[in-house]
Design an enzyme around this catalytic site. Structure first.
Site, PDB file in Angstrom:
ATOM      1  CB  SER A 190      15.725  -9.329  15.455  1.00  0.00           C
ATOM      2  OG  SER A 190      16.280  -9.365  16.758  1.00  0.00           O
ATOM      3  CE  LYS A 191      20.522  -4.814  11.381  1.00  0.00           C
ATOM      4  NZ  LYS A 191      21.719  -5.458  10.827  1.00  0.00           N
ATOM      5  NE  ARG A 192      15.923  -9.042  20.345  1.00  0.00           N
ATOM      6  CZ  ARG A 192      15.820 -10.343  20.600  1.00  0.00           C
ATOM      7  NH1 ARG A 192      16.563 -10.894  21.515  1.00  0.00           N
ATOM      8  NH2 ARG A 192      14.952 -11.084  19.940  1.00  0.00           N
TER       9      ARG A 192
END
Ligand code: GLU
Length: 489
Positions: free
Chosen positions: A251-253
């Site tokens: 994910s974006k993380r």
């Protein structure tokens, strides 16, 4: 039989690396077996889909070199390839399924369903649609339809179980009592994904459906629809998820997740393709990791896809990018860099003509220090820009070190007459000068580097000096001395 596979993105976001890998696996399989790769845009969710996202997805696929044989911009025998332009097909199919008894109108309102669900759940039960409308009489249906009562269309799930042989996971069997009578058409007349995907996969004659693991639970429902339609069921392969280095879903993380971001950061599409291909697929080739596109095509099998989740390791991507950069000719690198150089104001019209050979030498010199295309820009700047911006910390530490100005001045004068002006001769001249003056060469080298490149680190200084050229080196030494308040004696 020629194989027909598709990539069917929903344009609700940019092309994610997971989607790109799914597209790549489909593409590799088709190119290996000589069939057709179809691109279909699943844009029935009007609220969340956008034309910009479609453009972004197409651009990313093109950048990766995943060309499609049928789809947007190409057309084909099953056009249109946008689901939003195919809605009438889904409604007709649903009407057929109702007429054949495979589906039925359900008039339960969302509020009624909610109340019944809560009642079941309050006693600890698991809710599935309770089939209240499944056996309404023909008269009652006619009456409610005539009264304009809103309804959805639900699939009539038969008793029994459904099995399929997933090409990645093996045999999967699901008992029908865990599948509710799912919705095919919403009350606003819009088809659900389950319906539209099957109608299109049937009409577009898909032989294989290769998609993410997140769709495994949809497959038994879709097989039920295929059977109800009397259509051949394609082979299924569900590709495991991509996880971040911490083993959580990517994910974006974890940083950049869209293909476009990687393009913008200066990765090469061939490196990205190689990297994505090996994310969960094994070519069974021992230690070899760098494969040309042709080699990937020649080796690709769906059986080689691992059942376990794949971990996205950005350092590995960097490694692939370096491998590809190392294999490219300097001229090819310059051609790829051109748009970035133009954007940075560093492109000069003679770089691919009169100064082509010089530019190739510069690229060769800095290439070992580069991981992605964008890394070239700061390294090329001292060669392409006449003006050098000196890093203040480097300037303070090396250029304005005690006693250095006087030696630098002598070195500047020596450089004016060094012949030939190449790396070996300038280096010999600097070392001889340092000996004559009883100083170490190091401080003079560091000071020269800051004056010529503006930075405290660079490729080998004498290679840099030779390629920047006598006039510009002398001008930069003069500028640095001038800035330090040294006036010519
Ligand atoms: N539009 C679906 C998605 O983006 C595709 C599902 C499928 O491949 O069947 O997840």
């Amino acid at each position: 039989m020629t194989v027909r596979l598709r990539f069917a993105p929903s344009p609700t976001g940019y092309l994610h690396v997971g989607g790109a890998r799914t597209a790549l696996f489909n593409w590799l399989y088709v190119r290996r077996h000589g069939g057709a790769f179809i691109l279909r845009i699943e844009d029935t969710d009007v609220e969340r889909s956008s034309a910009d996202m479609v453009t972004g997805i197409l651009d990313s696929l093109r950048w990766l070199g995943l060309d499609w044989d049928e789809g947007p911009g190409v057309g084909g025998p099953h056009a249109p390839y946008f689901q939003s332009e195919r809605l009438s097909k889904y409604r007709e199919a649903a009407a057929h399924l109702v007429a054949d008894g495979h589906a039925y109108h359900c008039y339960c309102t969302p509020d009624e369903l909610k109340a019944r669900r809560e009642a079941v759940e309050s006693t600890g039960g698991a809710w599935r649609y309770d089939r209240r409308c499944r056996e309404l009489s023909a008269d009652e249906i006619a009456r409610r339809d005539a009264a304009g009562e809103a309804h959805v269309v639900r699939f009539r799930v038969p008793d029994g179980e459904t099995s399929f042989d997933d090409l990645v996971h093996g045999r999967i069997t699901v008992a029908h009592d865990v599948i509710e009578d799912f919705v095919l058409v919403r009350s606003d007349g819009h088809p659900t994904y389950q319906l539209s995907v099957v109608i299109d996969d049937v009409e577009m004659e898909m032989t294989h459906v290769v998609r993410g693991d997140d769709h495994i639970s949809n497959t038994p429902k879709q097989i039920l629809i295929y059977r109800a339609l009397g259509a051949p069921v394609p082979a299924f392969a569900h590709v495991p998820l991509i996880l971040g280095p911490d083993k959580k879903r990517l994910s974006k993380r974890h940083g950049a997740t869209s293909v476009g971001e990687y393009e913008g950061q200066g990765y090469l599409p061939e490196a990205m393709v190689n990297f994505l291909a090996l994310l969960g697929w094994s070519p069974g080739s021992g230690d070899q990791e760098v494969f040309t596109r042709e080699e990937l095509v020649a080796r690709f099998t769906l059986e080689g896809i691992s059942g376990g989740n794949a971990v996205f390791n950005p350092e590995k991507l960097d490694w692939f990018n370096q491998q590809y950069l190392a294999r490219m000719s300097p001229d090819a690198i310059v051609a790829r860099l051109r748009p970035t150089l133009e954007a940075a104001g560093l492109w000069r019209s003679d770089l691919d003509s009169a100064r082509q050979a010089w530019m190739a030498q510069v690229v060769e010199l800095v290439r070992p220090r580069v991981r992605k295309l964008t890394d070239f820009i700061p390294l090329l700047r001292p060669f392409l820009d006449d003006e050098v911006v000196r890093d203040p910390a480097a300037e303070a530490k090396y250029l304005n070190a005690a006693g250095v100005h006087e030696h630098l001045q002598a070195w500047r004068d020596r450089l004016a007459s060094v012949e030939p002006f190449d790396a070996a001769t300038t280096e010999a001249a600097l070392r001889a000068l340092a000996d004559e003056r009883g100083i170490k060469a190091g401080p003079l080298i560091h000071a020269t580097r800051v004056a010529v490149t503006g930075q405290a680190v660079s490729p080998g200084l004498f290679d840099v000096v030779a390629l920047v050229g006598r006039d510009r080196v002398i001008a930069r030494l003069d500028a640095a001395l001038h800035a330090a308040g040294v006036s010519r004696s």
